[in-house]
Design a protein around this motif. Structure first.
Motif, PDB file in Angstrom:
ATOM      1  N   PRO A 162       0.986  -0.731  -0.058  1.00  0.00           N
ATOM      2  CA  PRO A 162       0.316   0.418  -0.306  1.00  0.00           C
ATOM      3  C   PRO A 162       0.503   0.998  -0.058  1.00  0.00           C
ATOM      4  CG  PRO A 162      -0.635  -1.120   1.385  1.00  0.00           C
ATOM      5  CD  PRO A 162       1.031  -2.267   1.491  1.00  0.00           C
ATOM      6  N   LEU A 163       2.322   1.327   0.488  1.00  0.00           N
ATOM      7  CA  LEU A 163       3.117   2.660   0.427  1.00  0.00           C
ATOM      8  C   LEU A 163       4.142   2.867  -0.549  1.00  0.00           C
ATOM      9  CD1 LEU A 163       4.176   1.122   4.279  1.00  0.00           C
ATOM     10  CD2 LEU A 163       2.385   3.212   3.574  1.00  0.00           C
ATOM     11  N   LEU A 164       4.053   1.366  -1.352  1.00  0.00           N
ATOM     12  CA  LEU A 164       5.269   1.578  -2.758  1.00  0.00           C
ATOM     13  C   LEU A 164       4.096   2.251  -3.403  1.00  0.00           C
ATOM     14  CD1 LEU A 164       7.161  -1.548  -1.929  1.00  0.00           C
ATOM     15  CD2 LEU A 164       8.077   1.183  -1.490  1.00  0.00           C
ATOM     16  N   ALA A 165       2.781   1.557  -3.686  1.00  0.00           N
ATOM     17  CA  ALA A 165       1.975   1.409  -4.806  1.00  0.00           C
ATOM     18  C   ALA A 165       1.379   3.214  -4.915  1.00  0.00           C
ATOM     19  CB  ALA A 165       0.134   0.946  -4.310  1.00  0.00           C
ATOM     20  N   GLN A 166       1.874   4.355  -3.557  1.00  0.00           N
ATOM     21  CA  GLN A 166       1.662   5.190  -3.870  1.00  0.00           C
ATOM     22  C   GLN A 166       2.182   5.934  -4.692  1.00  0.00           C
ATOM     23  OE1 GLN A 166       0.295   7.240  -0.109  1.00  0.00           O
ATOM     24  NE2 GLN A 166       0.826   4.832   0.298  1.00  0.00           N
ATOM     25  N   HIS A 167       4.180   5.548  -5.326  1.00  0.00           N
ATOM     26  CA  HIS A 167       4.293   6.251  -5.380  1.00  0.00           C
ATOM     27  C   HIS A 167       5.139   5.532  -7.836  1.00  0.00           C
ATOM     28  CE1 HIS A 167       6.561   8.582  -2.353  1.00  0.00           C
ATOM     29  NE2 HIS A 167       6.212   7.548  -1.434  1.00  0.00           N
ATOM     30  N   ASN A 168       5.197   4.332  -7.323  1.00  0.00           N
ATOM     31  CA  ASN A 168       5.034   3.684  -8.320  1.00  0.00           C
ATOM     32  C   ASN A 168       4.190   1.873  -8.355  1.00  0.00           C
ATOM     33  OD1 ASN A 168       5.801   1.914 -11.078  1.00  0.00           O
ATOM     34  ND2 ASN A 168       7.139   3.381 -10.831  1.00  0.00           N
ATOM     35  N   HIS A 169       2.583   2.063  -9.213  1.00  0.00           N
ATOM     36  CA  HIS A 169       1.870   0.928  -8.552  1.00  0.00           C
ATOM     37  C   HIS A 169       2.171  -0.127  -9.609  1.00  0.00           C
ATOM     38  CE1 HIS A 169      -1.693  -1.745  -9.746  1.00  0.00           C
ATOM     39  NE2 HIS A 169      -1.717  -1.500  -8.706  1.00  0.00           N
ATOM     40  N   SER A 170       3.449  -0.250 -10.621  1.00  0.00           N
ATOM     41  CA  SER A 170       3.353  -1.386 -11.814  1.00  0.00           C
ATOM     42  C   SER A 170       4.791  -1.952 -11.217  1.00  0.00           C
ATOM     43  CB  SER A 170       4.242  -0.325 -13.151  1.00  0.00           C
ATOM     44  OG  SER A 170       3.069  -0.374 -13.612  1.00  0.00           O
ATOM     45  N   VAL A 171       5.475  -1.131 -10.334  1.00  0.00           N
ATOM     46  CA  VAL A 171       6.965  -1.678  -9.751  1.00  0.00           C
ATOM     47  C   VAL A 171       7.056  -2.424  -8.337  1.00  0.00           C
ATOM     48  CG1 VAL A 171       8.883  -1.314  -9.015  1.00  0.00           C
ATOM     49  CG2 VAL A 171       8.587   0.227 -10.837  1.00  0.00           C
ATOM     50  N   ALA A 172       5.355  -1.852  -7.531  1.00  0.00           N
ATOM     51  CA  ALA A 172       5.102  -2.047  -5.982  1.00  0.00           C
ATOM     52  C   ALA A 172       4.150  -3.785  -6.493  1.00  0.00           C
ATOM     53  CB  ALA A 172       4.115  -1.351  -5.336  1.00  0.00           C
ATOM     54  N   LEU A 173       3.393  -3.796  -7.686  1.00  0.00           N
ATOM     55  CA  LEU A 173       2.877  -5.046  -7.550  1.00  0.00           C
ATOM     56  C   LEU A 173       4.181  -5.999  -8.262  1.00  0.00           C
ATOM     57  CD1 LEU A 173       0.619  -6.723  -7.893  1.00  0.00           C
ATOM     58  CD2 LEU A 173       0.450  -5.514 -10.459  1.00  0.00           C
ATOM     59  N   GLY A 174       4.962  -6.006  -8.555  1.00  0.00           N
ATOM     60  CA  GLY A 174       6.543  -6.159  -9.820  1.00  0.00           C
ATOM     61  C   GLY A 174       6.940  -7.236  -8.407  1.00  0.00           C
ATOM     62  N   TYR A 175       6.669  -5.657  -6.930  1.00  0.00           N
ATOM     63  CA  TYR A 175       7.674  -6.366  -6.163  1.00  0.00           C
ATOM     64  C   TYR A 175       6.749  -7.259  -5.000  1.00  0.00           C
ATOM     65  CZ  TYR A 175      10.144  -6.513  -0.914  1.00  0.00           C
ATOM     66  OH  TYR A 175      10.648  -6.671  -0.202  1.00  0.00           O
ATOM     67  N   VAL A 176       5.588  -7.255  -5.152  1.00  0.00           N
ATOM     68  CA  VAL A 176       4.332  -8.409  -4.515  1.00  0.00           C
ATOM     69  C   VAL A 176       5.124  -9.943  -5.390  1.00  0.00           C
ATOM     70  CG1 VAL A 176       2.219  -8.905  -4.074  1.00  0.00           C
ATOM     71  CG2 VAL A 176       3.424  -6.684  -3.752  1.00  0.00           C
ATOM     72  N   CYS A 177       4.414  -9.596  -6.495  1.00  0.00           N
ATOM     73  CA  CYS A 177       4.542 -10.805  -7.465  1.00  0.00           C
ATOM     74  C   CYS A 177       6.130 -12.307  -7.310  1.00  0.00           C
ATOM     75  CB  CYS A 177       4.283 -11.011  -8.673  1.00  0.00           C
ATOM     76  SG  CYS A 177       2.968 -10.086  -8.824  1.00  0.00           S
ATOM     77  N   GLY A 178       7.143 -11.015  -6.669  1.00  0.00           N
ATOM     78  CA  GLY A 178       8.843 -11.209  -7.028  1.00  0.00           C
ATOM     79  C   GLY A 178       8.599 -11.660  -5.936  1.00  0.00           C
ATOM     80  N   ARG A 179       8.203 -11.454  -4.886  1.00  0.00           N
ATOM     81  CA  ARG A 179       8.298 -12.016  -3.147  1.00  0.00           C
ATOM     82  C   ARG A 179       7.336 -13.616  -3.384  1.00  0.00           C
ATOM     83  NH1 ARG A 179      12.158 -10.456  -0.510  1.00  0.00           N
ATOM     84  NH2 ARG A 179      11.433 -10.188   1.750  1.00  0.00           N
ATOM     85  N   LEU A 180       6.650 -12.853  -4.008  1.00  0.00           N
ATOM     86  CA  LEU A 180       5.578 -14.687  -4.092  1.00  0.00           C
ATOM     87  C   LEU A 180       5.948 -15.988  -4.523  1.00  0.00           C
ATOM     88  CD1 LEU A 180       1.925 -13.085  -4.425  1.00  0.00           C
ATOM     89  CD2 LEU A 180       2.084 -14.236  -2.740  1.00  0.00           C
ATOM     90  N   LEU A 181       7.229 -15.361  -5.407  1.00  0.00           N
ATOM     91  CA  LEU A 181       7.903 -16.505  -6.247  1.00  0.00           C
ATOM     92  C   LEU A 181       9.050 -16.826  -5.678  1.00  0.00           C
ATOM     93  CD1 LEU A 181       8.299 -18.291  -9.573  1.00  0.00           C
ATOM     94  CD2 LEU A 181       9.448 -16.400  -9.435  1.00  0.00           C
ATOM     95  N   GLU A 182       9.472 -15.936  -5.020  1.00  0.00           N
ATOM     96  CA  GLU A 182      10.287 -16.393  -3.966  1.00  0.00           C
ATOM     97  C   GLU A 182       9.533 -17.395  -3.289  1.00  0.00           C
ATOM     98  OE1 GLU A 182      13.928 -14.410  -0.762  1.00  0.00           O
ATOM     99  OE2 GLU A 182      12.728 -12.553  -2.576  1.00  0.00           O
TER     100      GLU A 182
END
Length: 238
Positions: free
Chosen positions: A71-91
């Motif tokens: 929620p904090l990161l998406a305020q600055h860049n939604h795409s990168v924040a979503l990519g980070y969530v997906c990356g952590r899920l994959l990890e």
């Protein structure tokens, strides 16, 4: 402000948990990772099971960092924040596969114990195969995918100035270095658990610990106070 501060502290604590459980899991796994005959030997099952529990907590904490920060990161860049969530899920998913393979060795050893059957080279081969799968998950999860995730998060907080830029630059350098090291390990340059492998992992370790400490003590710069978000005042008329 209160919810932002709470989320930042929670993320910091979760980052510390990932570091502690990752090291604990690797240490507790040593008997099964280094004894090629573990599956037909005396075993140290309780220790290995504790390692599995530590890595299970690790996987949950990895996901928790992404969910807490999103929620904090998406305020600055939604795409990168979503990519980070997906990356952590994959990890976390790759880590979980590694847990399953190691615990499968324990299950096979326990099923064999007390049967009076002689050591079977086929069982030893199966045990080695499961450990080999774990070794690859250990390379891909806490190295390649972790490196990419570090690059995503460090890039976002660097551009948005949510943390000091020197700290973000450490994350950028650590992400690049650990990905490069994983590539070298993949092509036989050196062992992952070696002086070179450990040295390559230190910057990303320092980045996550440093970020955790910063989030716990100070938290993120609120979006409205971020230099990149400061409103521009119109020039006054002459």
């Amino acid at each position: 402000m209160s919810s932002t501060r709470t989320a930042a502290m929670a993320a910091g604590v979760l980052f510390l948990i990932t570091e502690i459980t990752a090291m604990a899991g690797l240490a507790l796994y040593q008997p099964v990772l280094h004894d090629t005959n573990y599956i037909v030997g005396a075993g140290a099952d309780d220790r290995v099971l504790m390692g599995g529990l530590a890595e299970l907590i690790l996987a949950v904490a990895v996901i928790g960092t992404a969910v807490t920060l999103y929620p904090l990161l998406a305020q600055h860049n939604h795409s990168v924040a979503l990519g980070y969530v997906c990356g952590r899920l994959l990890e976390a998913a790759v880590i979980t596969v590694g847990i399953i393979t190691v615990l499968s060795v324990v299950t096979l050893r326990q099923n064999l114990a007390g049967t009076g059957l002689p050591a079977d080279t086929t069982l030893v081969t199966i045990g080695k195969t499961l450990v080999a799968i774990h070794d690859w998950t250990f390379l891909l999860g806490p190295n390649v995918i972790l490196g990419v995730n570090s690059l995503l998060l460090a890039t976002l907080v660097y551009r948005s100035r949510l943390v000091p830029r020197l700290l973000a630059m450490l994350g950028l350098a650590g992400g690049v270095l650990i990905c490069a090291s994983a590539t070298a390990v993949m092509f036989g340059g050196y062992e992952q658990i070696s002086v070179w492998g450990t040295a390559a992992a230190l910057p990303v370790f320092a980045w996550e610990v440093g970020l955790a400490g910063y989030l716990i003590v100070k938290g993120f710069v609120p979006p409205q106070d971020s230099p990149s978000e400061q409103p521009r005042t119109a020039p006054s008329a002459a």
